[in-house]
Design a protein around this motif. Structure first.
Motif, PDB file in Angstrom:
ATOM      1  N   UNK A   1      -4.231 -21.449  -3.106  1.00 34.59           N
ATOM      2  CA  UNK A   1      -5.500 -21.288  -3.186  1.00 34.59           C
ATOM      3  C   UNK A   1      -6.080 -20.321  -2.165  1.00 34.59           C
ATOM      4  N   UNK A   2      -5.938 -19.138  -2.505  1.00 27.12           N
ATOM      5  CA  UNK A   2      -6.128 -17.975  -1.630  1.00 27.12           C
ATOM      6  C   UNK A   2      -7.039 -17.144  -2.107  1.00 27.12           C
ATOM      7  N   UNK A   3      -7.687 -17.243  -3.348  1.00 27.13           N
ATOM      8  CA  UNK A   3      -8.770 -16.310  -3.864  1.00 27.13           C
ATOM      9  C   UNK A   3      -8.045 -15.182  -4.489  1.00 27.13           C
ATOM     10  N   UNK A   4      -9.005 -14.330  -4.803  1.00 27.11           N
ATOM     11  CA  UNK A   4      -8.286 -13.010  -5.529  1.00 27.11           C
ATOM     12  C   UNK A   4      -7.486 -12.204  -4.558  1.00 27.11           C
ATOM     13  N   UNK A   5      -6.669 -11.218  -5.148  1.00 30.55           N
ATOM     14  CA  UNK A   5      -5.601 -10.411  -4.384  1.00 30.55           C
ATOM     15  C   UNK A   5      -6.195  -9.061  -4.385  1.00 30.55           C
ATOM     16  N   UNK A   6      -6.212  -8.500  -2.888  1.00 33.60           N
ATOM     17  CA  UNK A   6      -6.500  -7.282  -2.582  1.00 33.60           C
ATOM     18  C   UNK A   6      -5.047  -6.702  -2.055  1.00 33.60           C
ATOM     19  N   UNK A   7      -4.727  -5.607  -2.467  1.00 34.44           N
ATOM     20  CA  UNK A   7      -3.414  -4.852  -1.959  1.00 34.44           C
ATOM     21  C   UNK A   7      -3.841  -3.227  -1.899  1.00 34.44           C
ATOM     22  N   UNK A   8      -3.285  -2.876  -0.647  1.00 31.65           N
ATOM     23  CA  UNK A   8      -3.187  -1.259  -0.646  1.00 31.65           C
ATOM     24  C   UNK A   8      -2.234  -0.913   0.198  1.00 31.65           C
ATOM     25  N   UNK A   9      -1.764   0.508  -0.142  1.00 26.68           N
ATOM     26  CA  UNK A   9      -0.934   1.250   0.810  1.00 26.68           C
ATOM     27  C   UNK A   9      -1.204   2.691   0.734  1.00 26.68           C
ATOM     28  N   UNK A  10      -0.535   3.070   1.907  1.00 19.98           N
ATOM     29  CA  UNK A  10      -0.598   4.446   1.989  1.00 19.98           C
ATOM     30  C   UNK A  10       0.897   5.341   2.748  1.00 19.98           C
ATOM     31  N   UNK A  11       1.331   6.215   2.093  1.00 19.22           N
ATOM     32  CA  UNK A  11       2.624   6.722   2.651  1.00 19.22           C
ATOM     33  C   UNK A  11       2.636   8.208   2.512  1.00 19.22           C
ATOM     34  N   UNK A  12       3.632   8.710   3.393  1.00 17.07           N
ATOM     35  CA  UNK A  12       3.570  10.298   3.555  1.00 17.07           C
ATOM     36  C   UNK A  12       5.180  10.374   3.817  1.00 17.07           C
ATOM     37  N   UNK A  13       5.772  11.462   2.540  1.00 21.17           N
ATOM     38  CA  UNK A  13       7.053  11.741   2.406  1.00 21.17           C
ATOM     39  C   UNK A  13       7.334  13.094   2.870  1.00 21.17           C
ATOM     40  N   UNK A  14       8.336  13.076   3.856  1.00 21.59           N
ATOM     41  CA  UNK A  14       8.805  14.465   4.601  1.00 21.59           C
ATOM     42  C   UNK A  14      10.086  14.713   3.709  1.00 21.59           C
ATOM     43  N   UNK A  15      10.246  15.656   3.265  1.00 22.27           N
ATOM     44  CA  UNK A  15      11.420  16.150   2.665  1.00 22.27           C
ATOM     45  C   UNK A  15      11.938  17.502   3.334  1.00 22.27           C
TER      46      UNK A  15
END
Length: 458
Positions: free
Chosen positions: A443-457
């Motif tokens: 019983x946690x309510x609606x779901x929010x999710x987010x991410x950010x990343x940076x890839x160094x090659x």
């Protein structure tokens, strides 16, 4: 993390300036080491921060966050017909909460995922053909990557020890034949995963995966692929399993997206064999498996600015009805799930007990920036089975079949061409009747999710 934070992530990715690497296709690491031309050296570091609020999994933290750092190093030496190579991934996680859902899909510290030798056969298997044999530990992508995949978004990847034969000809036809022992990632306890414990993954004849695929080019404006996979599994003192013995044949027809052109994809897969409905030690009952998966997609790319592509999609994966002696839940084997949304702390959808229509809009504002928005609805194929990857179940079926509405958006942006890439994304899940009323639904309510990343090659 709230919606304003997600919006800031997307804005930062879309507006950052671009640069180019002066050395062209040569990697900075290869150049710095003065490596010979036959030796390929690549490395990368990808820090990612992600967070979820309104958890949908039972018995997991209501809200959670994860700072993960994935570091890779790959070497391939190809002086002639013989070649040898290897690759190491080091994936570590930090900031997880107690009862985090973080497992070996998110963390796997210091693991050699590839160590192989091979030989180029040239045209030994036919005029104007190319083939090669590889032996050892390796990763593999096949077709749409739904059943065999080298993971890209997910922090850790599937790896296989065995042998494979790759074949192709001038017209673009391809074939693959393989026998492998897939890696079981370790450690397999949440406490040791959260400590970033270094334990080498396990492979053995207790889990075997084998099969083949053939793709014919130039069919219906695209290609047709037929494949068949076998999987055998048995319990060991270290790993409790459902003792799967599965045979999975399928067919896929597709046409790639192109400007001012319609594209399509149809994939149909059946699964038969036997397995148990749990990995409990006292469960010795084998059930007859009869399961299926279907993917339908139709898209069109407009010749306008930003090259907008609109696609309608539908995915159907069978669930279990609870019928005596039968098992109807589809097993996605070693496939990637990113086409249904982010995985890692999110990962709502998978090809099990799922009926899901979707619409997607993809945009390319420039040659260094791509973005998308999508909507996907989630339904259960069988009301009595657990939905997709959630673990939520109502054996009475009274909670119905509607799981919810998923809204998703994301963007990637090259800061330095082929060297530094920024990515961000967000998901808002409006939970439906099933994810709200099922007996073990949190019983946690609606779901929010987010991410950010940076890839160094490198």
């Amino acid at each position: 993390m709230r919606p304003s934070v997600y919006a800031l992530m997307l804005f930062a990715s879309a507006t950052a300036p671009a640069r180019t690497w002066a050395q062209g296709n040569e990697t900075p690491l290869h150049h710095a080491l003065g490596a010979p031309e036959a030796l390929t050296i690549t490395a990368s570091i990808r820090p990612r921060i992600e967070a979820i609020d309104g958890q949908f999994r039972p018995d997991a933290a209501d809200h959670d966050q994860l700072l993960s750092i994935r570091t890779t190093l790959a070497i391939d030496y190809h002086p002639g017909a013989f070649f040898v190579g290897g690759e190491i991934w080091d994936v570590r996680g930090y900031l997880e909460r107690d009862r985090s859902s973080t497992r070996t899909g998110e963390v796997n510290a210091l693991e050699p995922i590839q160590a192989y030798v091979g030989y180029q056969l040239g045209d030994a298997l036919g005029r104007d053909t190319t083939s090669r044999v590889t032996v050892g530990r390796f990763t593999q992508d096949l077709g749409a990557r739904r059943f065999i995949a080298r993971q890209r978004f997910r922090n850790t990847t599937n790896s296989f020890t065995g042998a494979k034969l790759d074949w192709s000809n001038k017209r673009g036809d391809e074939a693959l034949f393989f026998w492998t022992m897939p890696q079981n990632r370790l450690p397999n306890t949440s406490a040791r995963v959260q400590r970033n414990a270094v334990v080498l993954d396990h492979e053995g004849t207790d889990l075997q995966f084998f099969g083949g695929s053939f793709t014919r080019n130039g069919v219906l404006g695209g290609s047709v692929q037929v494949y068949a996979f076998g999987l055998t599994e048995r319990d060991t003192p270290r790993f409790a399993t459902t003792n799967r013995h599965l045979f999975t044949p399928g067919i896929r027809l597709s046409r790639k997206p192109d400007k001012a052109t319609a594209d399509y994809e149809i994939e149909a897969t059946y699964q038969t064999g036997r397995a148990r409905d749990s990995d409990e030690a006292d469960n010795l009952t084998n059930l007859d498996v009869s399961a299926y998966f279907l993917h339908l997609e139709a898209g069109y790319t407009f010749a306008a600015g930003w090259s907008p592509r609109v696609a309608l999609q539908y995915d159907l994966a069978s669930g279990d009805s609870g019928r005596a002696g039968k098992l109807g839940r589809f097993d996605t084997l070693f496939g990637a799930r990113r086409e249904y949304g982010p995985t890692d702390l999110y990962g709502l959808f998978q090809r099990s007990n799922m009926s899901s229509p979707a619409v997607r809009l993809e945009l390319e504002p420039s040659d260094r920036t791509e973005g998308y928005v999508s909507y996907r609805a989630g339904f259960l194929s069988r009301a009595q089975d657990s939905f997709a990857a959630t673990g939520v179940q109502d054996k009475t079926g009274r909670a119905g079949k509607f799981a919810g509405h998923q809204f998703e958006g994301g963007v990637t942006h090259d800061l330095i061409s082929d060297r530094v890439k920024l990515a961000a994304g967000a998901v808002y899940l409006i939970k439906g009747r099933f994810l709200t009323l099922a007996p073990n639904a949190p019983t946690t309510g609606d779901t929010l999710y987010g991410f950010t990343d940076v890839t160094f090659s490198f």
